[in-house]
Structures are given as C-alpha cells and as structure tokens.
Design a protein around this motif. Structure first.
Motif, PDB file in Angstrom:
ATOM      1  N   ASN A  64      41.548  70.064  38.830  1.00  0.00           N
ATOM      2  CA  ASN A  64      42.849  69.512  38.438  1.00  0.00           C
ATOM      3  C   ASN A  64      42.775  68.002  38.236  1.00  0.00           C
ATOM      4  O   ASN A  64      43.299  67.466  37.252  1.00  0.00           O
ATOM      5  CB  ASN A  64      43.917  69.840  39.479  1.00  0.00           C
ATOM      6  N   ASN A  65      42.113  67.308  39.150  1.00  0.00           N
ATOM      7  CA  ASN A  65      41.991  65.858  39.015  1.00  0.00           C
ATOM      8  C   ASN A  65      41.160  65.490  37.793  1.00  0.00           C
ATOM      9  O   ASN A  65      41.449  64.517  37.093  1.00  0.00           O
ATOM     10  CB  ASN A  65      41.365  65.254  40.271  1.00  0.00           C
ATOM     11  N   GLY A 308      35.218  63.430  48.408  1.00  0.00           N
ATOM     12  CA  GLY A 308      36.253  64.438  48.611  1.00  0.00           C
ATOM     13  C   GLY A 308      35.659  65.813  48.801  1.00  0.00           C
ATOM     14  O   GLY A 308      34.433  66.000  48.889  1.00  0.00           O
ATOM     15  N   GLU A 309      36.537  66.798  48.835  1.00  0.00           N
ATOM     16  CA  GLU A 309      36.137  68.176  49.060  1.00  0.00           C
ATOM     17  C   GLU A 309      35.275  68.669  47.905  1.00  0.00           C
ATOM     18  O   GLU A 309      35.560  68.410  46.744  1.00  0.00           O
ATOM     19  CB  GLU A 309      37.387  69.055  49.189  1.00  0.00           C
ATOM     20  N   ARG A 335      36.818  49.454  49.092  1.00  0.00           N
ATOM     21  CA  ARG A 335      37.254  49.090  47.742  1.00  0.00           C
ATOM     22  C   ARG A 335      38.348  50.004  47.217  1.00  0.00           C
ATOM     23  O   ARG A 335      39.095  49.635  46.309  1.00  0.00           O
ATOM     24  CB  ARG A 335      36.065  49.158  46.766  1.00  0.00           C
ATOM     25  N   GLY A 336      38.416  51.230  47.738  1.00  0.00           N
ATOM     26  CA  GLY A 336      39.336  52.198  47.166  1.00  0.00           C
ATOM     27  C   GLY A 336      38.861  52.689  45.814  1.00  0.00           C
ATOM     28  O   GLY A 336      39.665  53.121  44.980  1.00  0.00           O
ATOM     29  N   GLU A 337      37.556  52.620  45.576  1.00  0.00           N
ATOM     30  CA  GLU A 337      36.974  53.019  44.300  1.00  0.00           C
ATOM     31  C   GLU A 337      35.650  53.750  44.539  1.00  0.00           C
ATOM     32  O   GLU A 337      34.932  53.469  45.496  1.00  0.00           O
ATOM     33  CB  GLU A 337      36.698  51.801  43.411  1.00  0.00           C
ATOM     34  N   THR A 338      35.349  54.659  43.648  1.00  0.00           N
ATOM     35  CA  THR A 338      34.054  55.329  43.649  1.00  0.00           C
ATOM     36  C   THR A 338      32.937  54.306  43.422  1.00  0.00           C
ATOM     37  O   THR A 338      33.137  53.297  42.741  1.00  0.00           O
ATOM     38  CB  THR A 338      34.034  56.394  42.538  1.00  0.00           C
ATOM     39  N   SER A 347      41.473  57.116  43.450  1.00  0.00           N
ATOM     40  CA  SER A 347      42.630  56.683  44.241  1.00  0.00           C
ATOM     41  C   SER A 347      43.895  57.456  43.915  1.00  0.00           C
ATOM     42  O   SER A 347      44.882  57.359  44.650  1.00  0.00           O
ATOM     43  CB  SER A 347      42.894  55.193  44.000  1.00  0.00           C
ATOM     44  N   ARG A 348      43.882  58.209  42.827  1.00  0.00           N
ATOM     45  CA  ARG A 348      45.034  59.000  42.368  1.00  0.00           C
ATOM     46  C   ARG A 348      46.189  58.138  41.869  1.00  0.00           C
ATOM     47  O   ARG A 348      47.306  58.625  41.692  1.00  0.00           O
ATOM     48  CB  ARG A 348      45.537  59.935  43.480  1.00  0.00           C
TER      49      ARG A 348
END
Length: 393
Positions: A64-65, A308-309, A335-338, A347-348
C-alpha cells in the motif's frame, strides 16, 4: 544610473550546461566521452526503462505504501501476481538431499524474483527495473535523480541512439539503481577510510557527477560516507561505476538477455546448483563479481530498503539485522529518513489514503516541483538551520 543588462535566458542556460560538462569531464577517465545534461527534463513514468516490475508477495504489508508513493511521483508499476509458495515448492528448490542452509523466507524471495523476471520476459519489453516492494526513494527521483544518473551512464557506455535512455542494452546487463552498498570490500571488513583508496575507484570505468538532492556527507549511511570520503568524491556527488561487490536487490535493471541468463544460469530455481547457503542477492553479486555479468552501480543508491515490517522477516521470525542495516539504524530514526534518501516516503508525510484532492496537491508540489513539505524542513529537504550553519563555515 542604468542597471546592467542581464544576459538572455538561453545564455544563462548554456553557461549552466557548460559548467556541468566541465565538472563531469574533470571527474571522468580520459577514455570516457564528455556529455551535456538537461536536468529539467524528468524521466518517463518507467524511469527510462521499458517497464517497472515489482516483487510483492500475497498480503505484503509494504504494498500500500509503495502504491501511494508511486502515485505521488507518477511512476507506473506492473505487480505480477505471486502465489503463496508451498512447502513442496520450497523443498523442490532445496533439492533432494535438503542440505541447503538458506531460510524459507529467502527461498520464497528467490522464487518470487524468478517469477517476476519471467513475467518481464513474457512482456516483450526490452529492459525492466525490478523492484522489491519495501523500497523508499526521494521525491525527486523522477525529476532530477534519474535524469542525472542515466546521463552519467550514457557517458560511461559506448554512444547509442537517443531512444536508449540508459545506454544500449547490448552494452550492459544489469544496473544497480537500488542496493545496500557496493563497498569494494567483503562485508566482514571495514568499508571506507583506511581500507580503500582513490585508486580503487580510478582503476574502474566510472563517472562522478553532481547531485544536489543527495544528503550531505554527515547524513549519509556511515558506510557510504566513509567510502565516498576515502575516494575523495566531492560533497553532493554520486558515482556510476562498474560493479565490484554490490549487495541487495532492492532495485536492479535488466535486459532481455541478462534476465534470461539470471533465470537459466546465474540464479535458476532448479537444476544442478549444489547446496545453496546464500540468498538471491548474493547469487547476483557473485554473477557480477566472479562470472562476467556486466553490472554497473549507481553509488550512493537511488533506492534503499525501508525500515518496517517485512514479509520475509516475518516468515523467518528474524530479529537479527545485517551489519549494513544495523549500522544505519540510529541515523535512520534520528533523521526520520531512509538511509541515503534526502526526502522520502518512509515518514508517511506524503500519504494520501484515497484523498484524490490531496494526491493531486502532492503530485504537483512534491512529485513535480520537488518541495519537501515536511515539518522543520526547507523545500530542498535540508533541516531548518542546516543551510545557515553550512554557509557560516
């Protein structure tokens, strides 16, 4: 006092192009031709390849993402239907004596990649980029990053017609666009400063090119940062080079000829393969490093595994992290980043969840204009305060 006349727009554009040509020419081996570049022309919806094919198993929590991200950046994916691989199919892959140490999840991944490659071969397309469904990428992937990388690739390869965005398919067999490192060493060794040296790069066919969307050196994955520093690569620059030891198959491009070689010769799912003790990506690495497959790497990568999962880790009940993932984990959350992504989707912040008006807004401002609309971030993706800090140094 009369204000000085500004040069015409076409003159300014010409000077910009000339600057880039000179940069590339100074960074490329003398036997590689120089080239010009138009950074304002986005790649097409399949990033210059014939198609984008996604490896995504039944019930994958990542799909989905991936679809939402692809809609924002206006990418067109083909997601072949994968079966739920049975225990009988897994046993058949392992062989009669069943001495293989490969995990069940890795077997399923191998079978899935094989099926997707065969779907590409059935399509009649000339090239394809194969993606795993847990990849992240920068919002400027299509508009800036791929046009730059593909232009560098064309400079590295023999001249070809304009229809060959990444160079003629007869001149390459695999392009690593997404990976977890091509480190020039084995993974049980340090990877950068003090271990490799600039001559390790200059010995290879390569192109160094500027990319302002790349995070600053201190924000890159520690292994990547150390490698680029050891090679004396300028800040905000990437390399396209002949592959050495590329790991992970997050995003790899193939031709019809190389896809057939992968499914029949380098990574088959049946036949005399011996007792397999490695995953699919290691089979591909070995083909590039030891068996003559003509592979090239965009380094740092344009796509990276998203935290993530994971379907495979769930199947194997894996809590252990590979050294590459472990080394970058704290930085990813800070960083909130890959890893190695400047402004991505993990981060969605750019999720639209069925809201078409929001999607249209994100497509225009984020996907097309490249505006990083995240809290405490500047439009170019820098954290607030970073630009001032760099300017003061």
């Amino acid at each position: 006092m009369v204000a000085p006349r500004l040069p015409p727009l076409y003159v300014l554009i010409g000077l910009s192009v000339l600057t880039l040509i000179l940069y590339f020419r100074s960074s490329v081996s003398s036997n590689i031709p120089s080239f010009s570049i138009n950074r304002q022309t986005p790649a097409n919806s399949t990033l210059g390849f014939g198609g984008l094919f996604v490896v995504s198993g039944p019930g994958s929590p990542r799909r989905n993402n991936l679809i939402q991200s692809a809609n924002v950046t206006e990418l067109h994916f083909t997601i072949p239907t994968l079966p739920t691989w049975t225990e009988e199919q897994i046993k058949a892959f392992r062989g009669k004596d069943d001495k293989s140490t490969i995990t069940n999840g890795s077997v399923r991944a191998w079978l899935s990649h094989n099926l997707v490659l065969n779907e590409f071969l059935k399509s009649g397309l000339e090239t394809a980029l194969i993606l795993e469904d847990d990849v992240d990428w920068d919002i400027r992937l299509r508009t800036q990053q791929v046009p730059l990388a593909a232009t560098a690739a064309r400079a590295l390869l023999p001249p070809a017609g304009e229809e060959y965005y990444w160079g003629h398919p007869d001149d390459w067999e695999l392009f690593y666009v997404g990976h977890c490192g091509d480190y020039f060493t084995t993974m049980d060794e340090p990877v950068g400063v003090g271990v490799v040296h600039p001559n390790n790069l200059t010995e290879l066919p390569h192109v160094v090119y500027p990319d302002q969307t790349l995070p600053r050196r201190t924000d890159l994955h520690p292994f990547t940062s150390s490698l680029l520093t050891a090679f004396d690569v300028p800040e905000k620059s990437r390399i396209v080079h002949r592959s050495v030891s590329p790991l992970c198959t997050f995003g790899y491009a193939v031709t019809r000829a190389s896809a057939r070689r992968l499914v029949e010769e380098y990574a088959p799912i049946s036949g005399n393969r011996g007792n397999i003790d490695h995953a699919y990506d290691v089979a591909i690495l070995t083909a590039c490093r030891d068996k003559g497959l003509r592979c090239f790497t965009v380094n740092p990568e344009l796509m990276h595994h998203m935290e993530g999962e994971s379907l495979i880790s769930n199947l194997d009940n894996k809590k252990w992290r590979p050294p590459v993932d472990k080394a970058g984990l704290k930085q990813t959350y800070w960083r909130g980043e890959t890893s190695n992504i400047g402004c991505g989707f993990w981060s969605r912040d750019f999720s639209w969840d069925g809201d078409k008006d929001k999607l249209n807004h994100l497509r225009e401002e984020v996907g097309r204009k490249g505006q990083c609309l995240k809290k405490d971030r500047l439009p170019n993706g820098d954290r607030v305060g970073e630009s001032v800090l760099r300017a003061s140094k």
